[in-house]
Design a protein around this motif. Structure first.
Motif, short mmCIF file in Angstrom:
data_model
loop_
_atom_site.label_atom_id
_atom_site.label_comp_id
_atom_site.label_asym_id
_atom_site.label_seq_id
_atom_site.Cartn_x
_atom_site.Cartn_y
_atom_site.Cartn_z
N LEU A 179 0.83 -1.13 -0.01
CA LEU A 179 -0.01 0.10 0.03
C LEU A 179 0.90 1.17 0.09
O LEU A 179 0.74 2.11 -0.66
N VAL A 180 1.75 1.32 0.85
CA VAL A 180 2.82 2.63 0.80
C VAL A 180 3.49 2.63 -0.58
O VAL A 180 3.68 3.68 -0.98
N GLU A 181 3.74 1.37 -0.85
CA GLU A 181 4.61 1.72 -2.42
C GLU A 181 3.41 2.25 -3.24
O GLU A 181 3.82 3.24 -4.06
N LYS A 182 2.30 1.79 -3.51
CA LYS A 182 1.07 2.26 -4.36
C LYS A 182 1.23 3.96 -3.94
O LYS A 182 1.05 4.75 -4.95
N TRP A 183 1.17 4.16 -2.78
CA TRP A 183 1.12 5.73 -2.52
C TRP A 183 2.25 6.57 -3.15
O TRP A 183 2.25 7.45 -3.43
N GLU A 184 3.49 5.96 -2.84
CA GLU A 184 4.56 6.47 -3.13
C GLU A 184 4.86 6.54 -4.50
O GLU A 184 5.59 7.37 -5.34
N MET A 185 4.12 5.85 -5.38
CA MET A 185 4.28 5.49 -7.01
C MET A 185 3.08 6.36 -7.66
O MET A 185 3.15 6.36 -8.78
#
Length: 135
Positions: free
Chosen positions: A55-61
């Motif tokens: 989820l954090v990676e989705k937000w960061e990308m």
């Protein structure tokens, strides 16, 4: 030039709503479905299959989320850096619930309407420089 000022004024008006839009975008990404209807289950680039990490990676990308967060931070920083009287004028004109007239603003801050308008223009010019990365 007027078109640029109109866009900057709208960004100031939208600033308070932007925090909610950021939250909504995060929720959209959290509950996004892939084309087949399943929830997205992608391993992170570091091989982590942790749901929070994904989820954090989705937000960061996510480009939209990045832009919204950057705009929010830029305007927030701008508002903290400008002179208090200028900040009050900008807040009254663009960040209050009702539209405040120049006459009312001038009366509240103790300046003439012309001075308030000049401060507005100078402030918008500074904000344009701060937000130059968006164009």
């Amino acid at each position: 030039m007027k078109g640029i000022y109109d866009k900057l004024e709208q960004k100031l008006r939208d600033h308070a709503l932007l925090k909610k839009e950021i939250t909504n975008r995060k929720l959209e990404l959290e509950f996004a479905k892939v084309a087949d209807g399943n929830t997205t289950a992608v391993q992170t680039s570091n091989g982590n299959s942790d749901p929070v990490g994904r989820l954090v990676e989705k937000w960061e990308m996510d480009g939209d989320l990045i832009t919204m967060k950057r705009r929010y931070a830029t305007i927030d920083k701008f508002m903290k850096e400008i002179d208090e009287s200028h900040r009050n004028i900008i807040k009254m004109r663009y960040m209050s619930r009702e539209v405040v007239s120049w006459a009312t603003i001038a009366n509240r801050v103790g300046y003439s309407e012309g001075t308030c308008r000049r401060i507005r223009k100078e402030s918008l010019d500074k904000l344009a420089n701060c937000l130059a990365w968006e164009s």
